[in-house]
Motif scaffolding. Structure first.
Motif, short mmCIF file in Angstrom:
data_model
loop_
_atom_site.label_atom_id
_atom_site.label_comp_id
_atom_site.label_asym_id
_atom_site.label_seq_id
_atom_site.Cartn_x
_atom_site.Cartn_y
_atom_site.Cartn_z
N ARG A 1 -57.55 98.96 -21.93
CA ARG A 1 -56.33 98.29 -22.37
C ARG A 1 -56.01 97.11 -21.45
O ARG A 1 -55.66 96.01 -21.92
CB ARG A 1 -55.16 99.28 -22.39
N ARG A 2 -56.12 97.33 -20.16
CA ARG A 2 -55.80 96.28 -19.20
C ARG A 2 -56.59 95.01 -19.48
O ARG A 2 -56.05 93.90 -19.44
CB ARG A 2 -56.07 96.78 -17.77
N TRP A 3 -57.89 95.17 -19.74
CA TRP A 3 -58.73 93.99 -19.96
C TRP A 3 -58.50 93.39 -21.35
O TRP A 3 -58.44 92.17 -21.51
CB TRP A 3 -60.19 94.32 -19.77
N ILE A 4 -58.36 94.22 -22.37
CA ILE A 4 -58.19 93.70 -23.73
C ILE A 4 -56.97 92.79 -23.82
O ILE A 4 -57.03 91.69 -24.40
CB ILE A 4 -58.08 94.87 -24.73
N ILE A 5 -55.85 93.23 -23.26
CA ILE A 5 -54.62 92.43 -23.32
C ILE A 5 -54.80 91.09 -22.62
O ILE A 5 -54.27 90.07 -23.05
CB ILE A 5 -53.45 93.22 -22.70
N ARG A 6 -55.55 91.10 -21.54
CA ARG A 6 -55.81 89.85 -20.81
C ARG A 6 -56.84 88.99 -21.53
O ARG A 6 -56.69 87.77 -21.65
CB ARG A 6 -56.28 90.18 -19.39
#
Length: 357
Positions: free
Chosen positions: A110-115
C-alpha cells in the motif's frame, strides 16, 4: 490460405473488441511503450511520432509502466497524448524497483502504490489512469493489501480499472475471490506472455480468465523478436547478440531449447510464405484468433517496426493454417521455460519444496 476480415479501415471502431466484461472497446493492437526511452529508443521526438502514428492508425490503447526506463517511458507517453488524452485508453503498471538504494521504492505494498500512482500521473500529465496494473505478483504480500490500496484509488477517481500481469492461474483466482469476500475492486484484466512459441497459458490461465470475464492483453506476441521474420533458413539474420547477452536464457542460440525455437521459427516462416503473409502478421493474427484475447501488445522501437505490425486486423488465418501451427507448436506448449514470464514460487525457491534447510 488467408482472407480479408473486418473493415478495411483500421480506424473504424467496428474493428474494436471487448475488453473482457468491462464494456470498454479496445483496438486489436495495444501500443506497448517499453521501448520508448533509454531501454530502446532514446529519441523522444521519434518516439512521440511513433505514438502519434499508432493513434492515427486506430490503436486506442497505450500500455506502459513506471519501471520502463525508470519513468522515461511514461514521460514520453505523456508528451505524446497531450491534447488527445480522451481518445486513449491509458494503462500503466507498478511493482518494478524504481531505486537501487531504497527497497521500498517498488513492490506491491500500500505504501508504495499510493506513492507510485502520483508519480505516474505526474509523468503522464493526466489526472486519472484508465487501467492500473500489478506488474508482477508478490506472494509474500497479502493480495488484500494490494487490492485495498487499488480500491481506494478507484474510489478517489485516480484509477478507472485495475488489472494484473503475469499472474499464475491460482493467483488470478485468489485475487478474484479476495475482491469478492473483502469487497475490493476486482482485477478486470490480465497480461500474460503469449505467442506461438509460448502457449502454456492456453492450458489453464485463459480458461480461468474467461470464467471471470477478464480481458486478456498478451505481451510479447512476437516472442521477443523470434517471430519478427529476421531468422530465415537462408542464413539471413541471426539471433541478436545483444538480446543473448541481456537475456541468455531466452536468446542464447547455444541452448537446446532455443535451437528448438529456431527450428519452429523456420517452419513457421515457411508456413507464412505459403500463406502469403509476413511472419509478423501470422504471429499476431494467431494471438488475436484466441477468443480469450482482447488486444495484443506490440512494442515497436522504430516507426518501421510499427508499420510492419499494423493491418493485422485484416488478416484471417484459415483452419488449415491454424492446424499447421498446432503441429509445429502443439497447444499449451512453451518451447523454452524461460519464456513463461514467471514460474511458481516453489519451482524457484528450493526452501518451499524441502523440509530440511
Amino acid at each position: 490460405m488467408t482472407s480479408p476480415l473486418g473493415p478495411t479501415d483500421p480506424t473504424d471502431p467496428a474493428a474494436w473488441r471487448d475488453l473482457g466484461s468491462t464494456g470498454v472497446k479496445v483496438s486489436p493492437l495495444t501500443l506497448g511503450a517499453m521501448m520508448f526511452g533509454a531501454w530502446g529508443n532514446p529519441d523522444h521526438d521519434e518516439s512521440v511520432r511513433i505514438i502519434h502514428r499508432a493513434l492515427d492508425a486506430g490503436i486506442n490503447v497505450i500500455d506502459t509502466a513506471d519501471v520502463y526506463s525508470r519513468g522515461e517511458s511514461e514521460e514520453i507517453v505523456g508528451k505524446a497524448i497531450k491534447g488527445r488524452r480522451d481518445d486513449v485508453f491509458l494503462a500503466t503498471k507498478f511493482h518494478g524497483a524504481m531505486s537501487d538504494a531504497d527497497p521500498n521504492q517498488g513492490g506491491n505494498s500500500r505504501r508504495w502504490i499510493i506513492r507510485a500512482v502520483e508519480a505516474s500521473l505526474r509523468r503522464l500529465q493526466t489526472d486519472h489512469l484508465d487501467l492500473y496494473q500489478v506488474h508482477r505478483p508478490r506472494p509474500e504480500i497479502a493480495i488484500d493489501d494490494t487490492l485495498s490500496a487499488l480500491s481506494d484509488l478507484v474510489h478517489q477517481g485516480k484509477v478507472r480499472y485495475v488489472g494484473t500481469s503475469t499472474f499464475l492461474p491460482s493467483q488470478v483466482v485468489e485475487a478474484q475471490w479476495t475482491a469478492e469476500r473483502r469487497h475490493r475492486e476486482r482485477p478486470v484484466t490480465e497480461q500474460p506472455p503469449y505467442s506461438i512459441l509460448a502457449r502454456e497459458v492456453e492450458r489453464d490461465l485463459f480458461p480461468t480468465a474467461q470464467r471471470y470475464g477478464l480481458g486478456i492483453l498478451p505481451w510479447s506476441p512476437l516472442a521477443g523478436g523470434w517471430l519478427s521474420g529476421r531468422y530465415r533458413r537462408d542464413g539471413e539474420g541471426h539471433v541478436a547478440s545483444s538480446r543473448a547477452q541481456r537475456q541468455p536464457a531466452r536468446h542464447d542460440p547455444a541452448l537446446p531449447e532455443n535451437r528448438r525455437k529456431l527450428e519452429a521459427v523456420h517452419a513457421l516462416q515457411d508456413l507464412a510464405d505459403d500463406a502469403g503473409v509476413s511472419l509478423i502478421h501470422l504471429a499476431l493474427a494467431f494471438v488475436l484468433e484466441h477468443p480469450a484475447v482482447s488486444s495484443a501488445i506490440i512494442g515497436p522501437r522504430t516507426l518501421e517496426q510499427l508499420e510492419s505490425q499494423l493491418g493485422v486486423e485484416k488478416v484471417s488465418l484459415s483452419r488449415d493454417v491454424l492446424d499447421r501451427i498446432d503441429e509445429i507448436v502443439p497447444p499449451g506448449t512453451t518451447l523454452n521455460e524461460a519464456d513463461r514470464g514467471s514460474a511458481p514460487p516453489a519451482l524457484v525457491d528450493p526452501a518451499l519444496r524441502r523440509r530440511s534447510p
